[in-house]
Structures are given as structure tokens and as C-alpha cells.
Scaffold this motif. Sequence first.
Motif, short mmCIF file in Angstrom:
data_model
loop_
_atom_site.label_atom_id
_atom_site.label_comp_id
_atom_site.label_asym_id
_atom_site.label_seq_id
_atom_site.Cartn_x
_atom_site.Cartn_y
_atom_site.Cartn_z
N PRO A 50 38.22 43.30 25.47
CA PRO A 50 37.41 42.13 25.82
C PRO A 50 37.93 41.47 27.10
CG PRO A 50 38.30 41.94 23.58
CD PRO A 50 38.91 43.16 24.21
N CYS A 51 37.14 40.58 27.64
CA CYS A 51 37.52 39.86 28.85
C CYS A 51 38.76 39.01 28.58
CB CYS A 51 36.37 38.97 29.31
SG CYS A 51 36.77 37.98 30.75
N PRO A 52 39.77 39.08 29.46
CA PRO A 52 40.98 38.29 29.25
C PRO A 52 40.77 36.80 29.55
CG PRO A 52 41.14 39.45 31.32
CD PRO A 52 39.87 39.93 30.65
N PHE A 53 39.66 36.45 30.16
CA PHE A 53 39.42 35.06 30.53
C PHE A 53 38.55 34.33 29.52
CE2 PHE A 53 40.26 37.44 34.40
CZ PHE A 53 41.37 36.76 34.85
N CYS A 54 37.42 34.95 29.12
CA CYS A 54 36.51 34.27 28.19
C CYS A 54 36.50 34.90 26.80
CB CYS A 54 35.10 34.22 28.76
SG CYS A 54 34.21 35.80 28.73
N GLY A 55 37.12 36.08 26.66
CA GLY A 55 37.15 36.75 25.37
C GLY A 55 35.88 37.53 25.04
N GLY A 56 34.94 37.54 25.97
CA GLY A 56 33.67 38.22 25.74
C GLY A 56 33.79 39.73 25.69
N ASN A 57 32.89 40.36 24.95
CA ASN A 57 32.88 41.81 24.81
C ASN A 57 31.81 42.47 25.67
OD1 ASN A 57 34.99 42.27 22.88
ND2 ASN A 57 33.68 41.23 21.38
N ASN A 58 31.04 41.68 26.39
CA ASN A 58 29.97 42.23 27.21
C ASN A 58 30.51 42.54 28.61
OD1 ASN A 58 27.48 43.10 28.01
ND2 ASN A 58 26.58 41.07 28.18
N VAL A 59 31.29 43.62 28.69
CA VAL A 59 31.86 44.05 29.96
C VAL A 59 31.21 45.35 30.39
CG1 VAL A 59 34.06 42.85 29.66
CG2 VAL A 59 33.81 45.15 28.79
N VAL A 60 30.98 45.48 31.69
CA VAL A 60 30.29 46.64 32.22
C VAL A 60 31.07 47.21 33.40
CG1 VAL A 60 28.00 45.86 31.50
CG2 VAL A 60 28.87 45.20 33.73
N VAL A 61 30.89 48.52 33.64
CA VAL A 61 31.49 49.18 34.79
C VAL A 61 30.41 49.26 35.86
CG1 VAL A 61 32.67 51.23 35.63
CG2 VAL A 61 32.93 50.55 33.24
N SER A 115 30.19 40.28 31.92
CA SER A 115 28.86 39.68 32.11
C SER A 115 28.82 38.23 31.65
CB SER A 115 27.81 40.50 31.35
OG SER A 115 27.74 41.80 31.87
N GLY A 116 29.81 37.83 30.85
CA GLY A 116 29.83 36.45 30.35
C GLY A 116 30.34 35.46 31.37
N CYS A 117 31.44 35.79 32.05
CA CYS A 117 32.05 34.83 32.98
C CYS A 117 32.17 35.37 34.40
CB CYS A 117 33.40 34.36 32.46
SG CYS A 117 34.69 35.62 32.53
N ALA A 118 31.73 36.60 34.62
CA ALA A 118 31.73 37.24 35.95
C ALA A 118 33.13 37.58 36.47
CB ALA A 118 30.98 36.40 36.98
N ALA A 119 34.12 37.64 35.59
CA ALA A 119 35.46 38.06 36.01
C ALA A 119 35.43 39.55 36.35
CB ALA A 119 36.47 37.81 34.90
N ASP A 120 36.13 39.93 37.42
CA ASP A 120 36.23 41.32 37.83
C ASP A 120 37.64 41.83 37.60
OD1 ASP A 120 33.64 41.59 38.78
OD2 ASP A 120 34.18 41.09 40.84
N GLY A 121 37.73 43.11 37.23
CA GLY A 121 39.02 43.77 37.17
C GLY A 121 39.35 44.31 38.55
N PRO A 122 40.42 45.07 38.67
CA PRO A 122 40.80 45.65 39.96
C PRO A 122 39.79 46.70 40.42
CG PRO A 122 42.62 45.73 38.40
CD PRO A 122 41.41 45.34 37.62
N TRP A 123 39.54 46.77 41.71
CA TRP A 123 38.68 47.80 42.30
C TRP A 123 39.45 49.11 42.32
CZ3 TRP A 123 33.72 46.67 43.91
CH2 TRP A 123 33.39 45.32 43.95
N ARG A 124 38.77 50.20 41.96
CA ARG A 124 39.41 51.51 41.93
C ARG A 124 38.49 52.57 42.51
NH1 ARG A 124 43.31 48.82 41.72
NH2 ARG A 124 44.83 48.74 40.04
N ARG A 135 46.66 45.74 30.37
CA ARG A 135 47.22 44.40 30.43
C ARG A 135 47.94 44.15 29.12
NH1 ARG A 135 41.53 43.45 30.20
NH2 ARG A 135 40.98 42.47 28.23
N PRO A 136 48.83 43.19 29.09
CA PRO A 136 49.62 42.97 27.89
C PRO A 136 48.77 42.57 26.70
CG PRO A 136 50.55 41.78 29.75
CD PRO A 136 49.22 42.33 30.19
N ASP A 137 49.22 42.96 25.54
CA ASP A 137 48.60 42.54 24.29
C ASP A 137 48.92 41.06 24.11
OD1 ASP A 137 48.01 41.92 21.63
OD2 ASP A 137 48.61 43.88 20.90
N PRO A 138 47.90 40.19 23.99
CA PRO A 138 48.18 38.75 23.90
C PRO A 138 48.97 38.36 22.65
CG PRO A 138 45.85 39.19 23.54
CD PRO A 138 46.50 40.49 23.95
#
Length: 80
Positions: A3-14, A42-51, A64-67
Motif C-alpha cells: 500500500p501507499c506509505p503516505f496515505c495507506g491506500g491500496n489503489n496503486v498503479v504502474v 491514485s489516492g494521494c498522487a505519491a510517486d515511487g522512484p523512477w526506473r 521500504r521498511p516494514d512499519p
Amino acid sequence: MKPCPFCGGNNVVVRQFVHVPDSQLDDAMPDVDRYAWVVTCSGCAADGPWRKSEPAAVYAWNRRPDPSMTPNQSTPDDGA
């Protein structure tokens, strides 16, 4: 994917982008060639690293670390 590390949302897309050489993005994306991949929440528009590849973008997002772990605990892949 995690899930998103910022909002906890599961709606993440590549997402895939075409990198335009010599653009202002060159400094922000030094590790990409013609195509760039990124995981976005898709919930908060946070991006991961570009690859450079889709699997690499997903790996970077999930790496990323397990919270639930404290800073003094070791992770399975840290060699401890």
C-alpha cells in the motif's frame, strides 16, 4: 504491491512515460533511458522512484521498511 506509505491506500498503479532527452526532467530522472516507469498512488498522487523497467519500479516501490519493525530490528535481507 505494498500500500501507499503516505496515505495507506491500496489503489496503486504502474505508469510508463516516454522520457524526452534534454528536458528539465533529466536531473529528476538520471537513471532512466527513453522510457521511464513509476508506481503512483491514485489516492494521494505519491510517486515511487523512477526506473528503467516496470519490474524495477515495482521493486523500488515495495522496497521500504516494514512499519511494524523498530529501527533496531534487522530485516531478512540485510545480512544480519
